[in-house]
Design a protein around this motif. Sequence first.
Motif, PDB file in Angstrom:
ATOM      1  N   GLU A   1     -51.532  -9.857 -16.261  1.00  0.00           N
ATOM      2  CA  GLU A   1     -50.816 -10.850 -17.058  1.00  0.00           C
ATOM      3  C   GLU A   1     -49.401 -10.943 -16.504  1.00  0.00           C
ATOM      4  O   GLU A   1     -48.651  -9.962 -16.508  1.00  0.00           O
ATOM      5  N   LEU A   2     -49.011 -12.120 -16.026  1.00  0.00           N
ATOM      6  CA  LEU A   2     -47.730 -12.333 -15.363  1.00  0.00           C
ATOM      7  C   LEU A   2     -46.764 -13.022 -16.305  1.00  0.00           C
ATOM      8  O   LEU A   2     -47.136 -13.947 -17.022  1.00  0.00           O
ATOM      9  N   ASN A   3     -45.494 -12.557 -16.287  1.00  0.00           N
ATOM     10  CA  ASN A   3     -44.510 -13.177 -17.168  1.00  0.00           C
ATOM     11  C   ASN A   3     -43.159 -13.456 -16.496  1.00  0.00           C
ATOM     12  O   ASN A   3     -42.259 -13.986 -17.134  1.00  0.00           O
ATOM     13  N   ARG A   4     -42.984 -13.098 -15.217  1.00  0.00           N
ATOM     14  CA  ARG A   4     -41.714 -13.390 -14.554  1.00  0.00           C
ATOM     15  C   ARG A   4     -41.862 -13.136 -13.048  1.00  0.00           C
ATOM     16  O   ARG A   4     -42.830 -12.516 -12.590  1.00  0.00           O
ATOM     17  N   ILE A   5     -40.887 -13.625 -12.284  1.00  0.00           N
ATOM     18  CA  ILE A   5     -40.748 -13.260 -10.886  1.00  0.00           C
ATOM     19  C   ILE A   5     -39.309 -12.817 -10.660  1.00  0.00           C
ATOM     20  O   ILE A   5     -38.363 -13.478 -11.096  1.00  0.00           O
ATOM     21  N   ASP A   6     -39.138 -11.657 -10.037  1.00  0.00           N
ATOM     22  CA  ASP A   6     -37.821 -11.083  -9.769  1.00  0.00           C
ATOM     23  C   ASP A   6     -37.484 -11.230  -8.288  1.00  0.00           C
ATOM     24  O   ASP A   6     -38.343 -11.005  -7.425  1.00  0.00           O
ATOM     25  N   VAL A   7     -36.229 -11.611  -8.021  1.00  0.00           N
ATOM     26  CA  VAL A   7     -35.730 -11.709  -6.649  1.00  0.00           C
ATOM     27  C   VAL A   7     -34.570 -10.739  -6.502  1.00  0.00           C
ATOM     28  O   VAL A   7     -33.620 -10.770  -7.293  1.00  0.00           O
ATOM     29  N   ASN A   8     -34.651  -9.863  -5.507  1.00  0.00           N
ATOM     30  CA  ASN A   8     -33.588  -8.891  -5.230  1.00  0.00           C
ATOM     31  C   ASN A   8     -33.069  -9.147  -3.816  1.00  0.00           C
ATOM     32  O   ASN A   8     -33.818  -9.055  -2.849  1.00  0.00           O
ATOM     33  N   ALA A   9     -31.783  -9.482  -3.697  1.00  0.00           N
ATOM     34  CA  ALA A   9     -31.210  -9.869  -2.408  1.00  0.00           C
ATOM     35  C   ALA A   9     -30.094  -8.915  -2.013  1.00  0.00           C
ATOM     36  O   ALA A   9     -29.226  -8.577  -2.826  1.00  0.00           O
ATOM     37  N   ASN A  10     -30.096  -8.491  -0.753  1.00  0.00           N
ATOM     38  CA  ASN A  10     -29.032  -7.688  -0.171  1.00  0.00           C
ATOM     39  C   ASN A  10     -28.417  -8.479   0.977  1.00  0.00           C
ATOM     40  O   ASN A  10     -29.126  -8.903   1.893  1.00  0.00           O
ATOM     41  N   LEU A  11     -27.080  -8.661   0.933  1.00  0.00           N
ATOM     42  CA  LEU A  11     -26.423  -9.546   1.882  1.00  0.00           C
ATOM     43  C   LEU A  11     -25.188  -8.870   2.475  1.00  0.00           C
ATOM     44  O   LEU A  11     -24.345  -8.326   1.742  1.00  0.00           O
ATOM     45  N   TRP A  12     -25.065  -8.933   3.815  1.00  0.00           N
ATOM     46  CA  TRP A  12     -23.932  -8.362   4.539  1.00  0.00           C
ATOM     47  C   TRP A  12     -23.157  -9.478   5.227  1.00  0.00           C
ATOM     48  O   TRP A  12     -23.730 -10.480   5.661  1.00  0.00           O
ATOM     49  N   LEU A  13     -21.841  -9.264   5.335  1.00  0.00           N
ATOM     50  CA  LEU A  13     -20.970 -10.209   6.038  1.00  0.00           C
ATOM     51  C   LEU A  13     -20.027  -9.440   6.941  1.00  0.00           C
ATOM     52  O   LEU A  13     -19.428  -8.436   6.529  1.00  0.00           O
ATOM     53  N   ALA A  14     -19.860  -9.911   8.185  1.00  0.00           N
ATOM     54  CA  ALA A  14     -18.846  -9.395   9.109  1.00  0.00           C
ATOM     55  C   ALA A  14     -18.118 -10.595   9.699  1.00  0.00           C
ATOM     56  O   ALA A  14     -18.763 -11.534  10.183  1.00  0.00           O
ATOM     57  N   GLN A  15     -16.767 -10.604   9.630  1.00  0.00           N
ATOM     58  CA  GLN A  15     -16.033 -11.749  10.118  1.00  0.00           C
ATOM     59  C   GLN A  15     -14.634 -11.363  10.596  1.00  0.00           C
ATOM     60  O   GLN A  15     -14.100 -10.304  10.234  1.00  0.00           O
ATOM     61  N   LEU A  16     -14.057 -12.239  11.407  1.00  0.00           N
ATOM     62  CA  LEU A  16     -12.679 -12.136  11.856  1.00  0.00           C
ATOM     63  C   LEU A  16     -11.880 -13.236  11.174  1.00  0.00           C
ATOM     64  O   LEU A  16     -12.352 -14.372  11.071  1.00  0.00           O
ATOM     65  N   MET A  17     -10.660 -12.897  10.749  1.00  0.00           N
ATOM     66  CA  MET A  17      -9.853 -13.828   9.957  1.00  0.00           C
ATOM     67  C   MET A  17      -8.446 -13.911  10.513  1.00  0.00           C
ATOM     68  O   MET A  17      -7.875 -12.906  10.961  1.00  0.00           O
ATOM     69  N   GLY A  18      -7.849 -15.117  10.484  1.00  0.00           N
ATOM     70  CA  GLY A  18      -6.458 -15.320  10.851  1.00  0.00           C
ATOM     71  C   GLY A  18      -5.765 -16.169   9.807  1.00  0.00           C
ATOM     72  O   GLY A  18      -6.396 -17.015   9.161  1.00  0.00           O
TER      73      GLY A  18
END
Length: 326
Positions: free
Chosen positions: A225-242
Amino acid sequence: MRNYVKLFPVVCFLLIYNGTTAQSTPSDQQLLINDMLLVADNFAAPGAEGAAIQSSAGWFSSASAMDEWTIEFSVHGNALFIPKSKQNKVSSNSDFSILTLQGGSNALLPTVFGGDSDAVFEGSIFGQNFSFDAIEGLDKKVLIHPFPQVTVGLPYGTEIAARYLPSIIINDVGFSTYGIGLKHNFTQYYERRFNPEDFQFAAVVTYSNFKVDYAFIPVDIQIAELNRIDVNANLWLAQLMGSKLYDTFEVFGAVGVTNSNFDYEMGGSGPGLGLLNESLTAIGGNEAKFKGDIGFNYYFDNFKVSTMFTAGSLFNANIGLHYRIK
């Protein structure tokens, strides 16, 4: 999003008969699973791109370093703009092995950002015919995402930032997010005397996590018996800034890369739930995207107003109000 579950009874029907019927070969089973995952991936992929862009926005809006132990409280708002190319995707019968589009050879199907659809998939396996409606999207052209953030100035030209939004529920959709980021100023190493209006250069690394819970009316599919769908996200960022300061006005820009990983899981109960979730792991995985930021800050008293525009696979605007305590 409630129509999302219409995909999965077919997969579960496949699993029920696994090893109990001679009317289908293992290759037929795998072909149907692959078709189902392609349908789900076409629907969800633009949403994953949007999450990666929004989670990477607003972390830092200046390459200059705050004074040690200065605390900055911020409130941000993201606005993700969804082009028509990300709201729909053309699907053809040639894309699938078992499935076909009812009444035609191709159709323009909605993604998670799209709207309603009259398209119906049909197929046959185990000697039985089945059909289900195409997944319908959220019908969004602009997606708003607010969040608070705290930034602290550390020694050696470094800053640490943290953001957190507790779980909230809107229209049966719950979501939460948290993250941490580091920025290090490199101008300090080649400027003998510090001048606030010198060009500033820094590097940024951040990590974000967000969870989304799509709830729907329970569906009984015999083995679960299904009642939901879960989404788990892991996100990385690497950047240079001026950045460059002109009295109370500052211009900044940044280039970087995001790396995202998404896991999907159905919620509910029953002996077949584990098998169903095991098949969903095929649409996860890592994805890297390049992005660029440009924006400006306006300083007055202990306040700062920041505006950031992010261009990548999608376009995002971020506005932040910041208050510093020295």
